[in-house]
Enzyme design. Structure first.
Site, PDB file in Angstrom:
ATOM      1  N   CYS A 109      -4.965  11.994  13.183  1.00 17.41           N
ATOM      2  CA  CYS A 109      -5.695  10.726  13.064  1.00 17.41           C
ATOM      3  C   CYS A 109      -5.566  10.023  14.416  1.00 17.41           C
ATOM      4  O   CYS A 109      -5.115  10.595  15.393  1.00 17.41           O
ATOM      5  CB  CYS A 109      -5.088   9.882  11.959  1.00 17.41           C
ATOM      6  SG  CYS A 109      -3.411   9.405  12.372  1.00 17.41           S
TER       7      CYS A 109
ATOM      8  N   ARG B   6       0.178  14.076  13.216  1.00 19.19           N
ATOM      9  CA  ARG B   6       0.629  13.985  11.812  1.00 19.19           C
ATOM     10  C   ARG B   6       0.973  15.360  11.208  1.00 19.19           C
ATOM     11  O   ARG B   6       0.358  15.800  10.249  1.00 19.19           O
ATOM     12  CB  ARG B   6      -0.423  13.288  10.951  1.00 19.19           C
ATOM     13  CG  ARG B   6      -0.929  11.976  11.461  1.00 19.19           C
ATOM     14  CD  ARG B   6       0.091  10.881  11.659  1.00 19.19           C
ATOM     15  NE  ARG B   6       0.618  10.312  10.451  1.00 19.19           N
ATOM     16  CZ  ARG B   6       0.049   9.313   9.777  1.00 19.19           C
ATOM     17  NH1 ARG B   6      -1.073   8.827  10.190  1.00 19.19           N
ATOM     18  NH2 ARG B   6       0.606   8.833   8.685  1.00 19.19           N
TER      19      ARG B   6
ATOM     20  N   ASP C 271       4.532   0.182  12.089  1.00 22.35           N
ATOM     21  CA  ASP C 271       3.290  -0.403  11.565  1.00 22.35           C
ATOM     22  C   ASP C 271       3.111  -1.847  12.021  1.00 22.35           C
ATOM     23  O   ASP C 271       2.032  -2.400  11.879  1.00 22.35           O
ATOM     24  CB  ASP C 271       3.259  -0.346  10.032  1.00 22.35           C
ATOM     25  CG  ASP C 271       3.131   1.089   9.552  1.00 22.35           C
ATOM     26  OD1 ASP C 271       3.345   1.328   8.356  1.00 22.35           O
ATOM     27  OD2 ASP C 271       2.843   1.969  10.380  1.00 22.35           O
TER      28      ASP C 271
ATOM     29  N   LYS D 144       0.837  -1.205   0.000  1.00 21.43           N
ATOM     30  CA  LYS D 144       0.000   0.000   0.000  1.00 21.43           C
ATOM     31  C   LYS D 144       0.866   1.247   0.000  1.00 21.43           C
ATOM     32  O   LYS D 144       0.652   2.177  -0.772  1.00 21.43           O
ATOM     33  CB  LYS D 144      -0.880   0.003   1.251  1.00 21.43           C
ATOM     34  CG  LYS D 144      -1.520   1.355   1.572  1.00 21.43           C
ATOM     35  CD  LYS D 144      -2.441   1.303   2.761  1.00 21.43           C
ATOM     36  CE  LYS D 144      -1.743   1.502   4.059  1.00 21.43           C
ATOM     37  NZ  LYS D 144      -1.441   2.899   4.438  1.00 21.43           N
ATOM     38  N   ASN D 145       1.891   1.259   0.866  1.00 22.31           N
ATOM     39  CA  ASN D 145       2.672   2.486   1.055  1.00 22.31           C
ATOM     40  C   ASN D 145       3.695   2.732  -0.042  1.00 22.31           C
ATOM     41  O   ASN D 145       4.413   3.728  -0.016  1.00 22.31           O
ATOM     42  CB  ASN D 145       3.326   2.488   2.436  1.00 22.31           C
ATOM     43  CG  ASN D 145       2.271   2.599   3.527  1.00 22.31           C
ATOM     44  OD1 ASN D 145       1.121   2.943   3.250  1.00 22.31           O
ATOM     45  ND2 ASN D 145       2.634   2.267   4.745  1.00 22.31           N
TER      46      ASN D 145
ATOM     47  N   ARG E  56      -8.648  -0.303   4.591  1.00 29.56           N
ATOM     48  CA  ARG E  56      -7.767   0.725   4.023  1.00 29.56           C
ATOM     49  C   ARG E  56      -6.432   0.113   3.613  1.00 29.56           C
ATOM     50  O   ARG E  56      -5.788   0.584   2.684  1.00 29.56           O
ATOM     51  CB  ARG E  56      -7.514   1.840   5.046  1.00 29.56           C
ATOM     52  CG  ARG E  56      -8.743   2.653   5.382  1.00 29.56           C
ATOM     53  CD  ARG E  56      -8.380   3.826   6.229  1.00 29.56           C
ATOM     54  NE  ARG E  56      -7.249   4.536   5.662  1.00 29.56           N
ATOM     55  CZ  ARG E  56      -6.566   5.482   6.293  1.00 29.56           C
ATOM     56  NH1 ARG E  56      -6.910   5.809   7.521  1.00 29.56           N
ATOM     57  NH2 ARG E  56      -5.564   6.086   5.722  1.00 29.56           N
TER      58      ARG E  56
END
Ligand code: EPZ
Length: 406
Positions: free
Chosen positions: A105, A110, A295, A11-12, A387
């Site tokens: 978030c 952030r 993560d 994803k990243n 997500r």
């Protein structure tokens, strides 16, 4: 659980590469792109900017030739905070970018001060008014030497994207070294960019006049891989992961071995054999790559919850990424948190419960906990999980999990 799983594309890596197609200005085909709601949000932004996008399973075709805007709406920015990555790409292509300051978030506030500092170093005019950020360059962006006080992944990506077509050379000192940075550089170099040093702390970008079409394969998702490894670890099975890059998992493999798992690596595959019961992983501290990834913090916390002994986990990257501990304790875990350090006293087993996801990785951690808990666990807010994980329940069911989406 036993069996094999194909790991999704990262994803990243996909998110900045899709944004980078705006800087390329020619048709690009991106393969192994995971089907995720964050990808959907990024595609919505590309379309809102006037790009033509076609998707077929894990392949995305983007043609930004007819880009007709440099402004991303508030609503679209709110869908996904990492859309800030469009700033650099739009500046490269149009010289202007208008977007909303990404809100905080569940894992932290952030800030993007490092991004904006870097844009100003590149000679870009940045104004912030009523929550909207407007960037404008005066003439062609000029390369610069930029030192990051923290190796921010997003700031590193935005600098690369803003300088890829600049006049002259840009040097990033203390750049993030995550594999997704290297993948972005590899993508841009396949379009004719001249980027060297990606993956190291110093990256040099020699600006080029134009970029060209390319076809590209996204790297496998190292965080998703770690998630599936944890699923095997807590259920005492043997699982084979297809499509991994061994080097990307080096930061987490020692923890799995310390917990008693046996890891065998073949060409692009990893086999994990879990022990009857996990052992404590002693101390884990999250750090920028190649340190232990933040993560994976919630995911290994779930593992430590049922290990034999005490594990201490320190979160050094985000200021509030411990909320999953509250949910795990509701499942019978024994975790105390002091500031950003979790002390986990392993218990024999967790009990199924109704728990809530607060962010993408916390949600995944609760699913992992549910796989080994006694009784039924329901995890809500699975939109967070969607997500970042492509068909999580299907992949886990493939290796024997009793899981379904309700
Ligand atoms: C990327 O976020 C990832 N997201 C995150 O993954 C990941 O956790 C993070 O890198 C760290 O590895 C994407 O790639 C889309 P940072 P990013 O800039 O770029 C502070 C997931 O679960 N900071 O390296 O936002 C910041 O507050 C997500 O897939 C500043 O202070 O991470 C944080 O404490 C979650 N000022 C730390 O640096 C800035 O200008 C790391 O942030 C920028 C960042």
């Amino acid at each position: 659980m036993d069996g094999s799983i194909k790991v999704q594309g990262a994803k990243n890596s996909a998110l900045p590469i899709l944004a980078a197609t705006v800087a390329v200005g020619k048709p690009c085909v991106i393969h192994n792109c995971p089907r995720l709601s964050d990808i959907d949000a990024t595609v919505d932004i590309l379309v809102s900017l006037g790009c033509e996008v076609k998707r077929n399973s894990n392949t995305v075709y983007v043609d930004s030739s007819n880009l007709d805007s440099d402004s991303i709406s508030d609503a679209l920015m709110r869908e996904m905070r990492s859309s800030v990555i469009f700033m650099g790409a739009l500046l490269s292509r149009t010289g202007e970018a208008e977007l909303t300051a990404p809100g905080g978030c569940d894992i932290g506030i952030r800030p993007i001060d490092l991004h904006l500092m870097a844009m100003k170093k590149l000679g870009i005019d940045v104004t912030e008014e009523y929550g909207r950020i407007r960037c404008r360059r005066k003439g062609r962006i000029k390369g610069a030497k930029i030192t990051l006080s923290f190796p921010s992944v997003g700031a590193t990506e935005n600098i690369i994207l803003a300088s890829v077509r600049a006049a002259g050379v840009t040097t990033i000192i203390n750049a993030a070294r995550e594999p997704e940075i290297s993948d972005l550089a590899k993508f841009l170099n396949s379009c004719g960019a001249k980027i060297s040093g990606a993956g190291e702390s110093t990256i040099v970008i020699e600006g080029v006049d134009r970029l060209y079409s390319t076809q590209f394969y996204i790297i496998p998702d190292r965080i998703a891989a770690c998630t599936y490894m944890a699923g095997a670890a807590v259920t005492g099975g043997t699982v084979v992961l297809d499509d991994i890059v061994p080097a990307h998992l080096m930061p987490v493999i020692p923890c799995f071995e310390q917990s008693g798992c046996k890891i065998q690596i073949g060409s692009g595959k990893l086999k994990i054999t879990a022990p009857e019961r996990l052992k404590s992983m002693q101390t884990i501290r999250t750090m920028p790559y190649p340190g232990f990834p933040t993560d994976c913090q919630a995911i290994v916390t779930a593992m430590a919850s049922v290990a034999d002994g005490t594990t201490v986990i320190a979160e050094n990257i985000f200021e509030s990424r411990m909320r999953h501990t509250v949910e795990l304790n509701r499942m019978g875990a024994s975790i105390t948190v002091h500031d950003k350090v979790a002390i986990i006293n392993g218990v024999e087993f967790l009990q199924g419960a109704a728990v809530s996801s607060h962010d993408l990785r916390a949600g995944a951690a609760l699913v992992i906990a549910g796989l080994c808990a006694h009784g039924e666990t329901t995890v809500d807010n699975v939109n967070y999980i969607d997500r970042g994980y492509e068909a999580l329940e299907d992949r886990l069911r493939q290796i024997g999990a009793d899981i379904k989406r309700v």
